[in-house]
Design a protein around this motif. Structure first.
Motif, PDB file in Angstrom:
ATOM      1  N   ILE A 515       0.856  -1.187   0.000  1.00  0.00           N
ATOM      2  CA  ILE A 515       0.000   0.000   0.000  1.00  0.00           C
ATOM      3  C   ILE A 515       0.890   1.234   0.000  1.00  0.00           C
ATOM      4  O   ILE A 515       1.789   1.366   0.822  1.00  0.00           O
ATOM      5  N   ARG A 516       0.659   2.121  -0.955  1.00  0.00           N
ATOM      6  CA  ARG A 516       1.460   3.348  -1.049  1.00  0.00           C
ATOM      7  C   ARG A 516       0.534   4.569  -0.969  1.00  0.00           C
ATOM      8  O   ARG A 516       0.262   5.216  -1.982  1.00  0.00           O
ATOM      9  N   PRO A 517       0.035   4.870   0.198  1.00  0.00           N
ATOM     10  CA  PRO A 517      -0.882   6.014   0.326  1.00  0.00           C
ATOM     11  C   PRO A 517      -0.131   7.341   0.191  1.00  0.00           C
ATOM     12  O   PRO A 517       1.060   7.440   0.485  1.00  0.00           O
ATOM     13  N   LEU A 518      -0.845   8.366  -0.271  1.00  0.00           N
ATOM     14  CA  LEU A 518      -0.262   9.697  -0.374  1.00  0.00           C
ATOM     15  C   LEU A 518      -0.092  10.306   1.019  1.00  0.00           C
ATOM     16  O   LEU A 518      -0.897  10.064   1.921  1.00  0.00           O
ATOM     17  N   ASN A 519       0.970  11.087   1.172  1.00  0.00           N
ATOM     18  CA  ASN A 519       1.197  11.815   2.412  1.00  0.00           C
ATOM     19  C   ASN A 519       0.270  13.030   2.419  1.00  0.00           C
ATOM     20  O   ASN A 519       0.470  13.996   1.669  1.00  0.00           O
ATOM     21  N   LYS A 520      -0.768  12.989   3.256  1.00  0.00           N
ATOM     22  CA  LYS A 520      -1.790  14.035   3.240  1.00  0.00           C
ATOM     23  C   LYS A 520      -1.238  15.389   3.636  1.00  0.00           C
ATOM     24  O   LYS A 520      -1.704  16.425   3.152  1.00  0.00           O
ATOM     25  N   VAL A 521      -0.237  15.414   4.525  1.00  0.00           N
ATOM     26  CA  VAL A 521       0.362  16.692   4.933  1.00  0.00           C
ATOM     27  C   VAL A 521       1.082  17.328   3.752  1.00  0.00           C
ATOM     28  O   VAL A 521       0.944  18.525   3.471  1.00  0.00           O
ATOM     29  N   LYS A 522       1.872  16.518   3.022  1.00  0.00           N
ATOM     30  CA  LYS A 522       2.589  17.045   1.866  1.00  0.00           C
ATOM     31  C   LYS A 522       1.631  17.468   0.750  1.00  0.00           C
ATOM     32  O   LYS A 522       1.905  18.413   0.009  1.00  0.00           O
ATOM     33  N   VAL A 523       0.519  16.739   0.624  1.00  0.00           N
ATOM     34  CA  VAL A 523      -0.469  17.101  -0.392  1.00  0.00           C
ATOM     35  C   VAL A 523      -0.968  18.519  -0.163  1.00  0.00           C
ATOM     36  O   VAL A 523      -1.092  19.322  -1.106  1.00  0.00           O
ATOM     37  N   VAL A 524      -1.243  18.849   1.089  1.00  0.00           N
ATOM     38  CA  VAL A 524      -1.739  20.185   1.409  1.00  0.00           C
ATOM     39  C   VAL A 524      -0.639  21.229   1.232  1.00  0.00           C
ATOM     40  O   VAL A 524      -0.851  22.307   0.655  1.00  0.00           O
ATOM     41  N   GLN A 525       0.581  20.926   1.725  1.00  0.00           N
ATOM     42  CA  GLN A 525       1.662  21.897   1.709  1.00  0.00           C
ATOM     43  C   GLN A 525       2.193  22.172   0.299  1.00  0.00           C
ATOM     44  O   GLN A 525       2.587  23.295  -0.027  1.00  0.00           O
ATOM     45  N   LYS A 527       0.652  21.400  -2.720  1.00  0.00           N
ATOM     46  CA  LYS A 527      -0.363  21.307  -3.766  1.00  0.00           C
ATOM     47  C   LYS A 527      -0.121  22.326  -4.880  1.00  0.00           C
ATOM     48  O   LYS A 527      -0.067  21.985  -6.075  1.00  0.00           O
ATOM     49  N   THR A 528       0.072  23.619  -4.542  1.00  0.00           N
ATOM     50  CA  THR A 528       0.253  24.671  -5.547  1.00  0.00           C
ATOM     51  C   THR A 528       1.521  24.445  -6.359  1.00  0.00           C
ATOM     52  O   THR A 528       1.541  24.635  -7.582  1.00  0.00           O
ATOM     53  N   TYR A 529       2.591  24.034  -5.680  1.00  0.00           N
ATOM     54  CA  TYR A 529       3.871  23.807  -6.359  1.00  0.00           C
ATOM     55  C   TYR A 529       3.736  22.755  -7.456  1.00  0.00           C
ATOM     56  O   TYR A 529       4.143  22.967  -8.604  1.00  0.00           O
ATOM     57  N   TRP A 530       3.142  21.609  -7.123  1.00  0.00           N
ATOM     58  CA  TRP A 530       3.055  20.520  -8.102  1.00  0.00           C
ATOM     59  C   TRP A 530       2.026  20.820  -9.191  1.00  0.00           C
ATOM     60  O   TRP A 530       2.178  20.375 -10.325  1.00  0.00           O
ATOM     61  N   GLN A 531       0.987  21.567  -8.868  1.00  0.00           N
ATOM     62  CA  GLN A 531       0.055  21.997  -9.919  1.00  0.00           C
ATOM     63  C   GLN A 531       0.760  22.888 -10.936  1.00  0.00           C
ATOM     64  O   GLN A 531       0.577  22.752 -12.144  1.00  0.00           O
TER      65      GLN A 531
END
Length: 562
Positions: A515-525, A527-531
């Motif tokens: 199982i390779r779940p996404l790191n929810k903290v990093k997703v929030v922090q 998000k704009t950069y990777w978009q």
């Protein structure tokens, strides 16, 4: 002009010629390259062997449908599709699939169809889904139906052990997809295989007379009731892939023990369901009764093989319920279910092909097991009790009146007691350096041999219970009192498949997908950069390469003009 036209057309001719060549090669050369770390799109050799025997087109109906399914269920849907496509790539005949909703059937036939699904273990599940209008529930059928022109079979695909998180259950279900689908296909192309002997003549199988085993294994194995006292030589048992001893109530003779011993020495698979004590539950009312040690005659044989069934009973706080008479309501007697620590709901499983992913298995009056030294024998515990267990040595008081008292948790200080053992390897005969029973020749005696032995300290774990209304036997694992279906049936099926063919498709149940779940903290922090990166990076790369190519072309044509 002609030279310029030929210059322009030449690359296009090479392009279309190459594409045409690859298409033609694809008709004759078939290959797959699995680049995933876990070999997600590769199959076990035993599965490939099953698929090589497919001689007719197969169709798979995926029953897992519904509106607004959560992400986990959609991932399971996609995994089913991917598995079917992988199977189709390895199969000599086409394997197609489609989605089918059992709830779309007309009301008059819907109930009958849903009942038919339960024969394959596919029971409807209520799924809660968050929608704009609030939390809503919908009925889903997490299973598949596999059919050819003549037959149909099915399988439940959403399975997991008690205590697992939803993500773990989904991941384990995906891991087992290959086994579930290949097992269903195997049932279609080879409906019956090995023979199983259920020994009789010593009070085995109790009240259900073997119905639980027959119902669970019918269609996969041929089952025979075999009176062991009529066997004359070890060869009489040799053609049985498995021999079951289920809760004998009478002791075995020396001659019968020798036959069983030589059956194992010649590569046989022996399953012993043995009660360490004898319990008469009909006398458990009032002051109760005493469960006394039971001598089956098999203790020395099992001890030589490396295991001992103790003369005791296990109690566990992860218990089932036993109904007792709680008085009358009008002129009707009322049944009241009360906690019964002698009935154990075991949900701790070994990560083994037999038990991986099993739900709770119900045991009734189970004795503890100990291992002893046996050179060459590998002993694997398969099922365990909970963290709150205790052992009561015989004689054990068994009384319904004890249910009225709340169990003292402090007394249940033992944890993870093994309830089932699998023994594999090279066994040494009980009769090595001993006189053989009368009537057997020394020349035919084998003192060592490779076989498999399974020992369970409960003689009734594969016995079916009865319907409360008409007394008819239920499917193995169904509890008429709690309306719960335990995993005893699936445990028996996996056990029989493994013993008959340990390297067969049952081995695919050992597959593990991380199982390779996404790191929810990093997703929030981030998000704009990777978009930004995902939107701008492709455009920048195209502009850079376009500029480079344009500069090269400009430079090339400018030289030609000069």
């Amino acid at each position: 002009m002609k030279s310029s036209a030929a210059h322009i057309a030449k690359p296009w001719i090479f392009l279309f010629g190459g594409v045409l060549l690859f298409v033609l090669l694809g008709q004759f050369l078939r290959f797959r390259v699995d680049l995933t770390e876990e070999k997600r799109f590769s199959l076990h050799p035993a599965t490939e062997e099953v698929l090589s025997q497919v001689s007719d087109p197969l169709h798979v109906d995926i029953l897992l449908v519904g509106n607004n399914l959560p992400g986990g269920m959609r991932r399971l849907q996609k995994s089913i599709e991917e598995t079917i496509r992988t199977f189709n790539a390895y199969s000599p005949e086409k394997i197609t699939f489609s989605y089918f909703d059992p709830m779309s059937i007309e009301a008059g036939e819907q109930e009958e169809f849903i009942l038919s699904l339960t024969q394959y273990g596919i029971n409807p599940t209520n799924l809660s889904v968050n929608q704009l209008t609030g939390l809503q529930t919908q009925l889903i059928f997490p299973g598949i139906l596999v059919s050819n022109e003549e037959y149909e079979t099915g399988a439940l695909i959403l399975k997991g052990e008690r205590g697992m998180s939803p993500d773990q259950i989904l991941n384990q279900s995906i891991e087992n997809l290959e086994f579930e689908l290949s097992n269903a296909i195997r049932k279609l192309i080879s409906p019956e295989s090995s023979a199983i002997a259920m020994l009789i003549g010593h009070g085995e199988m109790g009240s259900d007379e073997g119905f639980g085993m027959v119902e669970a294994l019918d269609g996969e194995f041929e089952l025979f009731k075999v009176p062991l006292e009529q066997a004359r030589k070890p060869e009489d048992l040799a053609h049985f892939a498995l021999v079951f001893i289920q809760g004998s109530k009478e002791s075995y003779t020396e001659r019968e023990i020798y036959l069983l011993d030589q059956y194992v020495m010649n590569g046989g698979n022996l399953v012993v369901l043995l009660d360490g004590v004898a319990v008469d539950i009909e006398n458990a009312g009032g002051e109760g009764t005493l469960a006394m040690p039971f001598e089956s005659g098999l203790d020395n044989l099992l001890f030589r093989y490396g295991i001992r069934v103790n003369k005791d009973l296990i109690q566990d706080l992860n218990f089932g319920y036993l109904p007792v008479m709680g008085g009358n309501f009008g002129d009707q007697q009322q049944m009241v279910p009360l906690p019964w620590p002698f009935f154990i709901n075991a949900g701790r499983m070994q990560a083994h092909p037999i038990t991986k992913g099993l739900d709770v298995v119900n045991f009734r009056f189970v004795s503890s097991l100990d291992t002893v030294m046996a050179a060459g024998v590998v002993k694997t515990p398969l099922i365990f009790s909970s963290d709150y267990s205790r052992i009561l040595p015989a004689p054990v008081r068994v009384a319904f009146s004890d249910m009225e008292q709340e169990p003292d948790v402090k007394l249940y200080g033992m944890k993870n007691l093994p309830l089932v053992y699998l023994l594999e390897g090279e066994f040494t005969s009980l009769y090595k350096n001993r006189f053989l029973p009368d009537g057997f020749a020394k020349a035919d005696f084998k003192e060592k041999g490779r076989g498999k032995v399974v020992v369970i300290g409960d003689g009734e774990v594969f016995q079916a219970q009865s319907n409360l209304e008409n007394g008819a036997p239920l499917a193995l694992g169904e509890d008429p009192f709690s309306q719960t279906t335990y995993a005893n049936r699936l445990f028996l099926q996996n056990l029989a498949q493994y013993l008959a063919e340990p390297d067969g498709i049952i081995a695919s149940r050992t597959r593990t997908l991380q199982i390779r779940p996404l790191n929810k903290v990093k997703v929030v922090q981030q998000k704009t950069y990777w978009q930004t990166v995902n939107v701008l990076a492709p455009v920048v790369i195209l502009l850079v390469f376009g500029g480079i190519i344009g500069a090269i072309r400009k430079n090339s044509y400018s030289k030609k003009i000069k």
